[in-house]
Design an enzyme around this catalytic site. Structure first.
Site, PDB file in Angstrom:
ATOM      1  N   HIS A 124      -1.551  -0.056  -9.607  1.00 46.94           N
ATOM      2  CA  HIS A 124      -2.230  -0.972  -8.678  1.00 46.94           C
ATOM      3  C   HIS A 124      -2.891  -2.130  -9.421  1.00 46.94           C
ATOM      4  O   HIS A 124      -4.114  -2.312  -9.372  1.00 46.94           O
ATOM      5  CB  HIS A 124      -3.255  -0.221  -7.819  1.00 46.94           C
ATOM      6  CG  HIS A 124      -3.542  -0.951  -6.531  1.00 46.94           C
ATOM      7  ND1 HIS A 124      -3.873  -0.316  -5.379  1.00 46.94           N
ATOM      8  CD2 HIS A 124      -3.534  -2.280  -6.222  1.00 46.94           C
ATOM      9  CE1 HIS A 124      -4.063  -1.218  -4.422  1.00 46.94           C
ATOM     10  NE2 HIS A 124      -3.860  -2.418  -4.910  1.00 46.94           N
ATOM     11  N   ARG A 139       0.855  -1.180   0.000  1.00 53.30           N
ATOM     12  CA  ARG A 139       0.000   0.000   0.000  1.00 53.30           C
ATOM     13  C   ARG A 139       0.897   1.238   0.000  1.00 53.30           C
ATOM     14  O   ARG A 139       1.919   1.289   0.698  1.00 53.30           O
ATOM     15  CB  ARG A 139      -0.912   0.042   1.238  1.00 53.30           C
ATOM     16  CG  ARG A 139      -2.058  -0.957   1.219  1.00 53.30           C
ATOM     17  CD  ARG A 139      -3.106  -0.643   0.126  1.00 53.30           C
ATOM     18  NE  ARG A 139      -4.222  -1.574   0.115  1.00 53.30           N
ATOM     19  CZ  ARG A 139      -4.314  -2.652  -0.664  1.00 53.30           C
ATOM     20  NH1 ARG A 139      -3.340  -2.957  -1.496  1.00 53.30           N
ATOM     21  NH2 ARG A 139      -5.390  -3.417  -0.623  1.00 53.30           N
ATOM     22  N   GLU A 151      -3.558   7.738  -4.332  1.00 55.79           N
ATOM     23  CA  GLU A 151      -3.928   6.802  -5.381  1.00 55.79           C
ATOM     24  C   GLU A 151      -5.382   7.078  -5.750  1.00 55.79           C
ATOM     25  O   GLU A 151      -6.199   7.166  -4.832  1.00 55.79           O
ATOM     26  CB  GLU A 151      -3.786   5.377  -4.854  1.00 55.79           C
ATOM     27  CG  GLU A 151      -3.499   4.361  -5.932  1.00 55.79           C
ATOM     28  CD  GLU A 151      -3.164   2.990  -5.359  1.00 55.79           C
ATOM     29  OE1 GLU A 151      -4.051   2.127  -5.435  1.00 55.79           O
ATOM     30  OE2 GLU A 151      -2.056   2.788  -4.834  1.00 55.79           O
TER      31      GLU A 151
HETATM   32  N1  LIG Z   1      -0.734  -4.542  -5.033  1.00 52.99           N
HETATM   33  C1  LIG Z   1      -1.759  -5.379  -4.976  1.00 52.99           C
HETATM   34  O1  LIG Z   1      -2.493  -5.554  -5.945  1.00 52.99           O
HETATM   35  C2  LIG Z   1      -1.971  -6.159  -3.714  1.00 52.99           C
HETATM   36  C3  LIG Z   1      -2.609  -7.413  -3.798  1.00 52.99           C
HETATM   37  C4  LIG Z   1      -2.795  -8.135  -2.635  1.00 52.99           C
HETATM   38  C5  LIG Z   1      -2.361  -7.636  -1.413  1.00 52.99           C
HETATM   39  N2  LIG Z   1      -1.764  -6.415  -1.362  1.00 52.99           N
HETATM   40  C6  LIG Z   1      -1.307  -5.882  -0.048  1.00 52.99           C
HETATM   41  O2  LIG Z   1      -0.405  -6.830   0.525  1.00 52.99           O
HETATM   42  C7  LIG Z   1      -0.671  -6.901   1.931  1.00 52.99           C
HETATM   43  C8  LIG Z   1      -0.156  -8.226   2.473  1.00 52.99           C
HETATM   44  O3  LIG Z   1      -0.992  -9.281   2.007  1.00 52.99           O
HETATM   45  P1  LIG Z   1      -0.911 -10.750   2.660  1.00 52.99           P
HETATM   46  O4  LIG Z   1      -2.021 -11.522   2.034  1.00 52.99           O
HETATM   47  O5  LIG Z   1       0.480 -11.283   2.580  1.00 52.99           O
HETATM   48  O6  LIG Z   1      -1.263 -10.415   4.202  1.00 52.99           O
HETATM   49  P2  LIG Z   1      -1.084 -11.338   5.495  1.00 52.99           P
HETATM   50  O7  LIG Z   1      -1.066 -12.765   5.113  1.00 52.99           O
HETATM   51  O8  LIG Z   1      -2.066 -10.848   6.475  1.00 52.99           O
HETATM   52  O9  LIG Z   1       0.401 -10.985   6.012  1.00 52.99           O
HETATM   53  C9  LIG Z   1       0.763  -9.699   6.443  1.00 52.99           C
HETATM   54  C10 LIG Z   1       2.198  -9.717   6.935  1.00 52.99           C
HETATM   55  O10 LIG Z   1       2.545  -8.369   7.277  1.00 52.99           O
HETATM   56  C11 LIG Z   1       3.062  -8.364   8.601  1.00 52.99           C
HETATM   57  N3  LIG Z   1       2.782  -7.085   9.254  1.00 52.99           N
HETATM   58  C12 LIG Z   1       1.579  -6.569   9.629  1.00 52.99           C
HETATM   59  N4  LIG Z   1       1.742  -5.364  10.204  1.00 52.99           N
HETATM   60  C13 LIG Z   1       3.068  -5.131  10.212  1.00 52.99           C
HETATM   61  C14 LIG Z   1       3.870  -4.051  10.665  1.00 52.99           C
HETATM   62  N5  LIG Z   1       3.339  -2.970  11.234  1.00 52.99           N
HETATM   63  N6  LIG Z   1       5.199  -4.136  10.499  1.00 52.99           N
HETATM   64  C15 LIG Z   1       5.772  -5.225   9.919  1.00 52.99           C
HETATM   65  N7  LIG Z   1       5.063  -6.278   9.456  1.00 52.99           N
HETATM   66  C16 LIG Z   1       3.730  -6.223   9.590  1.00 52.99           C
HETATM   67  C17 LIG Z   1       2.400  -9.511   9.315  1.00 52.99           C
HETATM   68  O11 LIG Z   1       3.163  -9.838  10.469  1.00 52.99           O
HETATM   69  P3  LIG Z   1       2.785 -11.085  11.421  1.00 52.99           P
HETATM   70  O12 LIG Z   1       3.042 -12.306  10.564  1.00 52.99           O
HETATM   71  O13 LIG Z   1       3.733 -10.999  12.566  1.00 52.99           O
HETATM   72  O14 LIG Z   1       1.350 -10.897  11.777  1.00 52.99           O
HETATM   73  C18 LIG Z   1       2.396 -10.564   8.200  1.00 52.99           C
HETATM   74  O15 LIG Z   1       3.644 -11.220   8.142  1.00 52.99           O
HETATM   75  C19 LIG Z   1      -2.186  -6.695   2.015  1.00 52.99           C
HETATM   76  O16 LIG Z   1      -2.574  -6.205   3.299  1.00 52.99           O
HETATM   77  C20 LIG Z   1      -2.466  -5.683   0.926  1.00 52.99           C
HETATM   78  O17 LIG Z   1      -2.408  -4.376   1.452  1.00 52.99           O
HETATM   79  C21 LIG Z   1      -1.550  -5.683  -2.484  1.00 52.99           C
END
Ligand SMILES: NC(=O)c1ccc[n+]([C@@H]2O[C@H](COP(=O)([O-])OP(=O)(O)OC[C@H]3O[C@@H](n4cnc5c(N)ncnc54)[C@H](OP(=O)(O)O)[C@@H]3O)[C@@H](O)[C@H]2O)c1
Length: 323
Positions: free
Chosen positions: A286, A239, A267
């Site tokens: 995006h 993000r 955005e």
């Molecule tokens: N560009 C795009 O089209 C697109 C597509 C999909 C997703 N995304 C973004 O990618 C993000 C991640 O997706 P995901 O499915 O991998 O999520 P997820 O499975 O919930 O994993 C999130 C990871 O981020 C870590 N985290 C959360 N808050 C943090 C912080 N303040 N500092 C450091 N690490 C932190 C979590 O730590 P813990 O493991 O310790 O809880 C976890 O390892 C989404 O939230 C979304 O915003 C973007």
């Protein structure tokens, strides 16, 4: 019977996986009357979904088709359970990340310019670019035109569903991986985010793949850019607001870092915004999570959650419990 509202743009065959015990209710974008439903699957575009929300009555559960759910709690309030589509974006977003890293290390944005200019000789600009961005000015023969990913140190900030998928896809490149998440753990070694500043100087590539929250807002700012090595590649597939945009523009304009971004803050990025003209930047609007397989995969995730909801078993992807 449980009534499940879904975006009318989806073909009905995509919903064949949904439990037979529910009634599916089509919700067109131009919905102009109130509708009673129990479960809402919003269209994966917040502005369009927000136009529909005021017409919905009785919603107890939101099954979002995206991983990010930032806009939903404020819209629906605390009495509604919210689930995301954890996992549905893993493959396309991880593939975008690997493509973005390789494109930048292989100077594809520059070579597209060269192709469009029709001037073969301009390929030597890649050598100049390499020396400029990496600070490696020693004479190398034959001239360096492209860099290798092999053996580079990659810092993954976020080690959830997508972060782990990126790790798997990076494996054949034999990179040194440093992992950061909210909380530290072993096997594999994951550092707590409190260690981020001490890890940044070790990385040649920093990948952001974590949610945008109050804690991660501007996690990367001018202090963190100063800690990065000359020529570090910042990849943001998460993000935009996790990065302080003013500091990012400054770090790019000064030639200290390079970046590949799928997300920006603001955005959509408005016309004339300074980011559009920053050097050493690859920007996509995006689209990282998008692929022809996305709709079927995220609806299958929603159907699986719905089956758990119907049987009273714990759902897998709850991001907000109703109060
Ligand atoms: N560009 C795009 O089209 C697109 C597509 C999909 C997703 N995304 C973004 O990618 C993000 C991640 O997706 P995901 O499915 O991998 O999520 P997820 O499975 O919930 O994993 C999130 C990871 O981020 C870590 N985290 C959360 N808050 C943090 C912080 N303040 N500092 C450091 N690490 C932190 C979590 O730590 P813990 O493991 O310790 O809880 C976890 O390892 C989404 O939230 C979304 O915003 C973007």
């Amino acid at each position: 019977m449980l009534r499940v509202g879904y975006p009318a743009v989806f073909a009905t065959e995509l919903l064949s996986d949904f439990p037979r015990e529910v009634e599916l209710v089509r919700l067109p974008d131009d919905l102009d009357h109130d509708v009673d439903i129990d479960v809402w699957i919003p269209i994966p575009y917040p502005t369009r979904a927000l136009k529909i929300w005021p017409h919905l009555r009785g919603v107890r559960l939101v099954l979002n088709l995206m991983a990010g759910t930032e806009w939903i709690p404020a819209a629906v309030g605390p009495h509604v359970t919210i689930c995301n589509a954890r996992g549905a974006h893993n493959i396309p977003t991880a593939e975008w990340t690997i493509s973005a890293i390789l494109s930048m290390l292989k100077y594809f944005p520059l070579f597209l310019d060269v192709q469009r200019s029709g001037q073969w000789k301009r390929r030597f600009e890649a050598s100049a670019n390499y020396a400029h961005i990496t600070g490696d000015t020693k004479v190398i023969f034959p001239p360096v035109m492209l860099e290798e990913l092999y053996g580079k140190t990659v810092l993954l900030v976020g080690h959830g569903a997508i972060g782990q998928q990126i790790e798997q896809m990076l494996a054949p490149f034999h990179v040194n991986l440093l992992r950061v998440a909210r909380t530290a753990r072993a096997e594999p070694l994951v550092y707590a985010v409190s260690e981020l500043d001490s890890l940044l100087p070790q990385a040649e590539i920093v990948v952001l793949i974590l949610p945008h929250t109050a804690e991660s807002h501007h996690l990367i700012g001018s202090h963190q850019f100063a800690l990065m090595r000359q020529g570090t590649l910042l990849v943001n597939a998460a993000r935009g607001a996790i990065v302080d945009t003013d500091a990012l523009v400054q770090a790019l304009d000064s030639g200290h870092i390079r970046a590949a971004l799928d997300v920006t803050d603001p955005e959509p990025l408005p016309e004339g915004h300074p980011l559009w003209s920053c050097p050493n930047l690859l920007l996509t609007p995006h689209v990282a999570g998008s692929s022809p397989q996305f709709a079927a995969r995220s609806l299958a995730t929603a159907a699986a959650e719905l089956r758990l909801y119907l049987t009273g078993e714990p759902m897998q992807n709850i991001v907000q419990h109703s109060i």
